[in-house]
Design a protein around this motif. Structure first.
Motif, PDB file in Angstrom:
ATOM      1  N   VAL A   1       0.795  -1.201   0.037  1.00 33.18           N
ATOM      2  CA  VAL A   1       0.292   0.058   0.204  1.00 33.18           C
ATOM      3  C   VAL A   1       1.122   1.412  -0.015  1.00 33.18           C
ATOM      4  CG1 VAL A   1      -2.100   1.276   1.321  1.00 33.18           C
ATOM      5  CG2 VAL A   1      -2.027  -1.032   0.910  1.00 33.18           C
ATOM      6  N   VAL A   2       2.132   0.726   0.975  1.00 34.72           N
ATOM      7  CA  VAL A   2       2.877   2.323   1.051  1.00 34.72           C
ATOM      8  C   VAL A   2       3.628   2.580  -0.522  1.00 34.72           C
ATOM      9  CG1 VAL A   2       4.974   3.257   1.885  1.00 34.72           C
ATOM     10  CG2 VAL A   2       3.080   2.532   2.959  1.00 34.72           C
ATOM     11  N   VAL A   3       4.016   1.656  -1.152  1.00 31.79           N
ATOM     12  CA  VAL A   3       4.851   1.840  -2.674  1.00 31.79           C
ATOM     13  C   VAL A   3       3.420   2.313  -3.508  1.00 31.79           C
ATOM     14  CG1 VAL A   3       5.891  -0.003  -3.818  1.00 31.79           C
ATOM     15  CG2 VAL A   3       6.407   0.042  -1.657  1.00 31.79           C
ATOM     16  N   THR A   4       2.670   2.078  -3.461  1.00 30.15           N
ATOM     17  CA  THR A   4       1.646   2.378  -4.596  1.00 30.15           C
ATOM     18  C   THR A   4       1.002   3.673  -4.079  1.00 30.15           C
ATOM     19  OG1 THR A   4       0.684  -0.292  -4.556  1.00 30.15           O
ATOM     20  CG2 THR A   4      -0.164   1.739  -5.354  1.00 30.15           C
ATOM     21  N   ALA A   5       0.534   3.880  -3.259  1.00 31.94           N
ATOM     22  CA  ALA A   5       0.928   5.183  -3.158  1.00 31.94           C
ATOM     23  C   ALA A   5       2.142   6.540  -2.935  1.00 31.94           C
ATOM     24  CB  ALA A   5       1.135   4.930  -1.658  1.00 31.94           C
ATOM     25  N   LEU A   6       3.706   6.025  -2.706  1.00 30.22           N
ATOM     26  CA  LEU A   6       4.475   6.713  -3.161  1.00 30.22           C
ATOM     27  C   LEU A   6       4.304   6.864  -4.438  1.00 30.22           C
ATOM     28  CD1 LEU A   6       7.039   5.437  -0.296  1.00 30.22           C
ATOM     29  CD2 LEU A   6       6.378   8.165  -0.777  1.00 30.22           C
ATOM     30  N   ARG A   7       4.198   5.341  -5.194  1.00 30.56           N
ATOM     31  CA  ARG A   7       4.614   5.676  -6.846  1.00 30.56           C
ATOM     32  C   ARG A   7       3.669   6.995  -7.782  1.00 30.56           C
ATOM     33  NH1 ARG A   7       6.062  -1.219  -8.009  1.00 30.56           N
ATOM     34  NH2 ARG A   7       8.057  -1.042  -7.422  1.00 30.56           N
ATOM     35  N   SER A   8       2.150   6.650  -7.103  1.00 29.24           N
ATOM     36  CA  SER A   8       1.444   7.582  -7.275  1.00 29.24           C
ATOM     37  C   SER A   8       1.544   8.824  -7.182  1.00 29.24           C
ATOM     38  CB  SER A   8      -0.028   7.099  -6.590  1.00 29.24           C
ATOM     39  OG  SER A   8      -0.873   8.148  -7.118  1.00 29.24           O
ATOM     40  N   TYR A   9       2.357   9.030  -5.848  1.00 29.94           N
ATOM     41  CA  TYR A   9       3.152  10.248  -5.494  1.00 29.94           C
ATOM     42  C   TYR A   9       4.063  10.715  -6.598  1.00 29.94           C
ATOM     43  CZ  TYR A   9       3.562  14.471  -2.643  1.00 29.94           C
ATOM     44  OH  TYR A   9       4.302  15.724  -2.154  1.00 29.94           O
ATOM     45  N   LEU A  10       4.580  10.427  -6.382  1.00 26.84           N
ATOM     46  CA  LEU A  10       6.064  10.659  -7.265  1.00 26.84           C
ATOM     47  C   LEU A  10       5.814  10.704  -8.752  1.00 26.84           C
ATOM     48  CD1 LEU A  10       8.437   8.908  -4.961  1.00 26.84           C
ATOM     49  CD2 LEU A  10       7.955  11.012  -5.123  1.00 26.84           C
TER      50      LEU A  10
END
Length: 91
Positions: free
Chosen positions: A81-90
């Motif tokens: 979940v965190v990795v997905t959120a970070l990828r989306s944000y970046l």
């Protein structure tokens, strides 16, 4: 998301500040302000959003990934979940 509930007042203050900065940017564009002023406002908004993201992300990591009672399966899901959120944000 207990961490967002605990810090609700502070998070809402940050969001309202970002909203005010976005409204100031809109006014600057409508009034044909100098490019430098517009660029500075955009940079300020970006910094504010980054700060908000950082605060919520830290709370999430500490609350969910730092919990000692998680199974490895749940921890792996939370990492995803965190990795997905970070990828989306970046992006």
């Amino acid at each position: 998301m207990a961490h967002t509930i605990q810090g609700k007042k502070q998070l809402l203050t940050r969001v309202r500040r970002i909203k005010g900065q976005a409204e100031a940017l809109e006014r600057a564009l409508a009034e044909k302000a100098e490019c430098l002023a517009i660029l500075q406002q955009i940079a300020a908004i970006r910094g504010a959003v980054n700060g908000l993201m950082s605060e919520v992300l830290e709370g999430h990591i500490r609350e969910h990934l730092g919990a000692t009672d998680l199974s490895q399966t749940q921890r792996d899901r939370d990492v995803d979940v965190v990795v997905t959120a970070l990828r989306s944000y970046l992006k």
